[in-house]
Design a protein around this motif. Sequence first.
Motif, PDB file in Angstrom:
ATOM      1  N   ARG A 165       5.664  -0.047 -10.550  1.00  0.00           N
ATOM      2  CA  ARG A 165       4.964   0.902 -11.418  1.00  0.00           C
ATOM      3  C   ARG A 165       3.750   0.270 -12.092  1.00  0.00           C
ATOM      4  N   GLN A 166       3.817  -1.043 -12.304  1.00  0.00           N
ATOM      5  CA  GLN A 166       2.738  -1.703 -13.052  1.00  0.00           C
ATOM      6  C   GLN A 166       1.861  -2.582 -12.162  1.00  0.00           C
ATOM      7  N   ALA A 167       2.188  -2.612 -10.875  1.00  0.00           N
ATOM      8  CA  ALA A 167       1.493  -3.542  -9.987  1.00  0.00           C
ATOM      9  C   ALA A 167      -0.006  -3.260  -9.915  1.00  0.00           C
ATOM     10  N   ALA A 168      -0.375  -1.979  -9.859  1.00  0.00           N
ATOM     11  CA  ALA A 168      -1.795  -1.631  -9.735  1.00  0.00           C
ATOM     12  C   ALA A 168      -2.556  -2.045 -10.989  1.00  0.00           C
ATOM     13  N   SER A 169      -2.023  -1.684 -12.160  1.00  0.00           N
ATOM     14  CA  SER A 169      -2.746  -2.001 -13.401  1.00  0.00           C
ATOM     15  C   SER A 169      -2.786  -3.510 -13.647  1.00  0.00           C
ATOM     16  N   ARG A 170      -1.804  -4.247 -13.104  1.00  0.00           N
ATOM     17  CA  ARG A 170      -1.826  -5.703 -13.236  1.00  0.00           C
ATOM     18  C   ARG A 170      -2.627  -6.385 -12.123  1.00  0.00           C
ATOM     19  N   GLU A 171      -3.262  -5.570 -11.301  1.00  0.00           N
ATOM     20  CA  GLU A 171      -4.117  -6.073 -10.208  1.00  0.00           C
ATOM     21  C   GLU A 171      -3.381  -6.983  -9.246  1.00  0.00           C
ATOM     22  N   GLN A 172      -2.158  -6.574  -8.877  1.00  0.00           N
ATOM     23  CA  GLN A 172      -1.363  -7.369  -7.933  1.00  0.00           C
ATOM     24  C   GLN A 172      -1.534  -6.893  -6.482  1.00  0.00           C
ATOM     25  N   PHE A 173      -2.186  -5.757  -6.285  1.00  0.00           N
ATOM     26  CA  PHE A 173      -2.424  -5.275  -4.921  1.00  0.00           C
ATOM     27  C   PHE A 173      -3.738  -5.834  -4.380  1.00  0.00           C
ATOM     28  N   THR A 174      -3.742  -6.105  -3.098  1.00  0.00           N
ATOM     29  CA  THR A 174      -5.001  -6.390  -2.409  1.00  0.00           C
ATOM     30  C   THR A 174      -4.954  -5.664  -1.063  1.00  0.00           C
ATOM     31  N   LEU A 175      -6.090  -5.606  -0.401  1.00  0.00           N
ATOM     32  CA  LEU A 175      -6.109  -5.040   0.951  1.00  0.00           C
ATOM     33  C   LEU A 175      -6.504  -6.106   1.947  1.00  0.00           C
ATOM     34  N   ARG A 176      -5.849  -6.082   3.102  1.00  0.00           N
ATOM     35  CA  ARG A 176      -6.317  -6.824   4.258  1.00  0.00           C
ATOM     36  C   ARG A 176      -6.860  -5.793   5.243  1.00  0.00           C
ATOM     37  N   TYR A 177      -7.726  -6.245   6.146  1.00  0.00           N
ATOM     38  CA  TYR A 177      -8.345  -5.339   7.117  1.00  0.00           C
ATOM     39  C   TYR A 177      -8.141  -5.891   8.519  1.00  0.00           C
ATOM     40  N   GLN A 178      -7.376  -5.170   9.332  1.00  0.00           N
ATOM     41  CA  GLN A 178      -7.158  -5.661  10.697  1.00  0.00           C
ATOM     42  C   GLN A 178      -8.127  -4.977  11.663  1.00  0.00           C
TER      43      GLN A 178
END
Length: 279
Positions: free
Chosen positions: A31-44
């Motif tokens: 629930r808090q991962a986005a606001s804590r900036e824990q997500f990133t994207l990789r691009y294949q």
Amino acid sequence: YAKEIGRNTIQIYSSSVHSNERGRYLLSELRQAASREQFTLRYQPKVTATTSEVNKVEALIRWNHPSLGSISPGEFIPLAEKNGLIVSITEWVMRTAIHQMKVWEESGIPIDRVSINVSAIHFQYGNVYKMVHDLVGEYNMAPSKVELEITETSVMKNIDEAVNTLDHLRKLGIRIALDDFGTGLSSLNYLQRLPIDTLKIDKSFVDDLVHDQKQQSIVSTIISLAQHLGMEVTVEGVEHADQADLLHSYSCDYIQGYYYFKPLLPEEVEKACLLHRKI
Ligand code: C2E
Ligand code: CA
Ligand code: CA
Ligand code: CA
């Protein structure tokens, strides 16, 4: 049972109670991962079969948790789907991917398409059209540079409504790919009814391709059938040269897999794109 949860982490569960505990903990952290900036994207990258160019990518989300390490989308996406978090996660993914496309556009990196995964549950119950419409507007992005990857399960429940939504998206200029093709209950009947641009043949068809002549007939036939229906074909999960060689001989459009590229950081995409550019 033992489960691999990160590159260096093995979690041992003695009972399902523990896995439920992990599930509850993951959910509260998610629930808090986005606001804590824990997500990133990789691009294949999806490599163009005829020219080896790299100008199309699929965005894949990564969750890096400070104490649990990296948690695979195969684990947290289903959790997000069950708890309604998937809508805000998809929005984060779309925004980040479209923003990245804008950055590439402005710095002259010729990446001309990003594909974004949309969960079946979100496609069926959320307003995907409004989300993507608003974001391409906000970033002033050509809709044809955005492709949504949906699965067969997204369209099975109510095919008429799904066709309607897909038509609407395509009128806007958004492209549609049917992901994991061949793993669901799809019939060829669906294939001719669905307004889609790209068919993605699942990795499970590729694994034994080289040693299984029946699999070869199935894959080459699906490719030519889809192309006759006006679709492009991407084959995913290609890990070996001999698999790529066969797929080239079947004239598939794009090849994706570890044999060419793993999911990459944006700066690695830029390098690959410029290195494999046709001038
Ligand atoms: P998918 O959409 O079918 O994505 C393909 C998965 O296979 C990715 O795993 C990719 O890293 C992996 N892969 C690519 N090439 C190869 C290969 O040659 N060999 C092998 N063994 N694997 C390969 P990943 O990133 O762990 O994602 C797993 C699934 O999680 C995705 O399957 C998709 O269903 C879901 N997912 C990932 N990112 C997102 C997202 O942003 N939104 C949503 N809704 N789902 C996502
Ligand atoms: Ca996908
Ligand atoms: Ca897939
Ligand atoms: Ca998959």
